[in-house]
Scaffold this active site. Structure first.
Site, mmCIF file in Angstrom:
data_model
loop_
_atom_site.group_PDB
_atom_site.id
_atom_site.type_symbol
_atom_site.label_atom_id
_atom_site.label_comp_id
_atom_site.label_asym_id
_atom_site.label_seq_id
_atom_site.Cartn_x
_atom_site.Cartn_y
_atom_site.Cartn_z
ATOM 1 C CE LYS A 23 6.428 -8.015 5.054
ATOM 2 N NZ LYS A 23 6.495 -6.822 5.924
ATOM 3 C CG ASN A 24 3.331 -5.401 4.090
ATOM 4 O OD1 ASN A 24 3.941 -6.022 4.968
ATOM 5 N ND2 ASN A 24 3.947 -4.695 3.165
ATOM 6 N NE ARG A 96 8.230 0.689 10.794
ATOM 7 C CZ ARG A 96 8.047 1.748 11.570
ATOM 8 N NH1 ARG A 96 8.907 2.027 12.491
ATOM 9 N NH2 ARG A 96 6.992 2.512 11.408
ATOM 10 C CB CYS A 120 14.104 -0.737 9.710
ATOM 11 S SG CYS A 120 13.300 -0.019 8.319
ATOM 12 N NE ARG A 125 9.402 1.725 8.056
ATOM 13 C CZ ARG A 125 9.199 0.449 7.728
ATOM 14 N NH1 ARG A 125 10.213 -0.357 7.656
ATOM 15 N NH2 ARG A 125 7.983 0.004 7.538
ATOM 16 N N PRO A 126 9.304 7.193 11.630
ATOM 17 C CG PRO A 126 8.877 9.406 11.113
ATOM 18 C CD PRO A 126 9.611 8.210 10.626
ATOM 19 C CB ILE A 127 4.936 6.118 15.182
ATOM 20 C CG1 ILE A 127 5.603 6.449 16.528
ATOM 21 C CG2 ILE A 127 5.459 4.805 14.639
ATOM 22 C CD1 ILE A 127 5.201 5.499 17.635
ATOM 23 C CG ASP A 128 5.226 12.110 12.692
ATOM 24 O OD1 ASP A 128 5.664 11.048 12.192
ATOM 25 O OD2 ASP A 128 4.946 13.097 12.006
ATOM 26 C CG LEU A 129 1.952 11.063 10.059
ATOM 27 C CD1 LEU A 129 1.954 10.546 8.628
ATOM 28 C CD2 LEU A 129 1.485 12.515 10.103
ATOM 29 C CG ASP A 308 6.773 -2.610 0.143
ATOM 30 O OD1 ASP A 308 5.759 -2.938 0.776
ATOM 31 O OD2 ASP A 308 7.623 -1.821 0.588
ATOM 32 C CB VAL A 330 7.572 5.739 -0.058
ATOM 33 C CG1 VAL A 330 6.910 5.258 1.233
ATOM 34 C CG2 VAL A 330 6.520 5.929 -1.155
ATOM 35 N NE ARG A 400 10.860 -8.583 8.922
ATOM 36 C CZ ARG A 400 10.730 -7.268 8.779
ATOM 37 N NH1 ARG A 400 11.778 -6.535 8.480
ATOM 38 N NH2 ARG A 400 9.573 -6.689 8.944
#
Ligand code: EPZ
Length: 426
Positions: A23-24, A96, A120, A125-129, A308, A330, A400
């Site tokens: 999936k990933n 996301r 979630c 789960r920011p996206i600053d990077l 995971d 993590v 999912r």
């Protein structure tokens, strides 16, 4: 929605299990298809998961037409030189991982407008990077009305140091850099096998990506990219989940075509607990001991122990002899499954990101709810060994990331059914 009912206590899983494509891996691979301006990208070994349908819909909406032959587990993505600039809320809010379409859109159009992904249950789960990397490549970033807007006349190669080896940020920045002007170096990049799989497809499409799988990835921008054929790498987390299932049930299971290299930390920890692994011609055989030994685990970015697999490993620690330690480094909130396991009699002390798990061979089946897709699998695994019946609800999480999970367990001898949930749980 459905619920899964599993009867525990005496099952020893035996037999062979087939593992799907990752999936990933397939989600960023689908985002990569946007970058082809001619030809077709053919993906095989595609897992049939709700997240894949969601990403298919988004990529199709953006302009690359997607056809999904589920029978053949094959996706054909027809290139389109016109790619929309906006990834709408109704897609991104549902998943996301959609955020990785931002890199390709920005690379193609010089601008991108993507709905802010939600957090979630496992963290903010920011996206600053991601955004800081785009800025270093020359984009200006603004936010309004719940959308992030990035604008750049032409993305330029940059030397980017990632504060954290974020998988999503690494993927997004590789995708953006493929068509940028000049060379982009990503330092402290994520090293997951899914990053290598993405680089393999991109290079087949005409990109120039070197160093994937190490912490320094160098991408030389190219003029344009074309179609290619690619088989999705096997899902190491699904494989790992079945390794734990065999370990917990004194089982003897052959994980077909398993890539041991992708699960070194898990195999090492399970071996410490007394599990036996034998590499065979057609896969990896996993034999669980009479009684698992307690162990300490700390999750880390790859090649460390994967977050995971944290909840599935916690299920194994829950029945091991003695006290085990689980440290989650993590995500900031990924212990919810332990609260549900308490309903089955588990004694666990949780202090911030550390859980002390008291192994217990007399856990009792109970009604539990899954809180994220890996927690769903973990609760079902624990239900295989708890005394009596365990009912797991909120299976939308499970669907999912796992294809025919209960069928595969049933084929291995588990006493498990999936039925309609009259109580109308989500
Ligand atoms: C990917 O999520 C996976 N999802 C996750 O799998 C997996 O748990 C995670 O990588 C870590 O391996 C997909 O690949 C679709 P990250 P991603 O960016 O990319 C922080 C599953 O079960 N961070 O490596 O979102 C973040 O908050 C799912 O299949 C920032 O602070 O993970 C988190 O604490 C769950 N800023 C940590 O890094 C950023 O800009 C790891 O996130 C980005 C991330």
């Amino acid at each position: 929605m459905d619920k899964i009912i599993v009867k525990g206590g005496q099952t020893k899983l035996q037999g062979e299990v087939e593992i799907e494509g990752a999936k990933n891996a397939v989600l960023p691979l689908l985002a990569a298809t946007l970058l082809a301006s001619e030809g077709e990208v053919v993906l095989t070994n595609v897992p049939i998961l709700s997240d894949v349908f969601m990403m298919n819909n988004l990529v199709d909406h953006l302009g690359t037409s997607i056809s999904f032959d589920q029978e053949a587990k094959k996706i054909i993505a027809k290139a389109n030189s016109e790619i929309k600039t906006t990834a709408p809320y109704e897609y991104v809010s549902k998943m996301r991982a959609s955020i990785v379409v931002m890199g390709p859109i920005l690379a193609i159009n010089g601008q991108a407008r993507v709905s802010m992904p939600g957090g979630c249950s496992i963290g903010s789960r920011p996206i600053d990077l991601h955004l800081r990397g785009f800025e270093q490549m020359g984009a200006t970033i603004t936010q309004n009305a719940g959308y992030i807007e990035a604008k750049a006349d032409k993305l330029k190669g940059a030397h980017i140091y990632l504060d954290f080896p974020s998988v999503g940020a690494t993927q997004n920045l590789i995708l953006a850099a493929t068509l940028a002007e000049g060379v982009t170096t990503l330092e402290n990049a994520a090293r997951e096998p899914e990053i290598v799989d993405l680089a393999n497809l991109l290079n087949k499409m005409g990109a120039n990506v070197k160093g994937a799988g190490t912490d320094t990835i160098i991408i030389k921008g190219v003029e344009k990219m074309h179609g290619a054929k690619h088989s999705v790498v096997q899902d190491r987390i699904e494989a790992g989940t079945f390794m734990v299932a065999a370990a917990m049930t004194q089982g003897d299971v052959l994980i077909k075509d398993a890539i041991a290299e992708h699960n070194r930390p898990l195999i090492s920890k399970l071996s410490e607990m007394g599990v036996n692994f034998t590499q065979e011609e057609t896969g990896l055989r996993v034999v669980g001991p009479e009684k698992l030994k307690a162990t300490s685990v700390k999750t880390l970015p790859h090649p460390g122990f994967p977050t995971d697999m944290q909840s599935q490993m916690a299920a194994a620690q829950a029945i091991a002899a003695g006290e085990s330690v689980m440290v989650e480094t993590v995500f900031e909130n990924r212990f919810k499954h332990l609260e549900e396991m308490r309903r089955m009699g588990l004694e666990v002390d949780i202090t911030r990101n550390t859980a002390l798990i008291q192994g217990n061979s007399n856990l009792q089946g109970a009604a539990v709810k899954s809180t994220d897709l890996r927690a769903s699998a973990a609760l079902i695994l624990l239900g295989l060994v708890a005394k009596g019946q365990t009912t797991v609800r909120r299976l939308s999480h499970l669907d999912r990331g796992y294809y025919k999970f209960h069928e595969k367990l049933k084929a291995l001898g588990a006493d498990i059914v999936r039925v309609k949930d009259e109580d109308g749980e989500e």
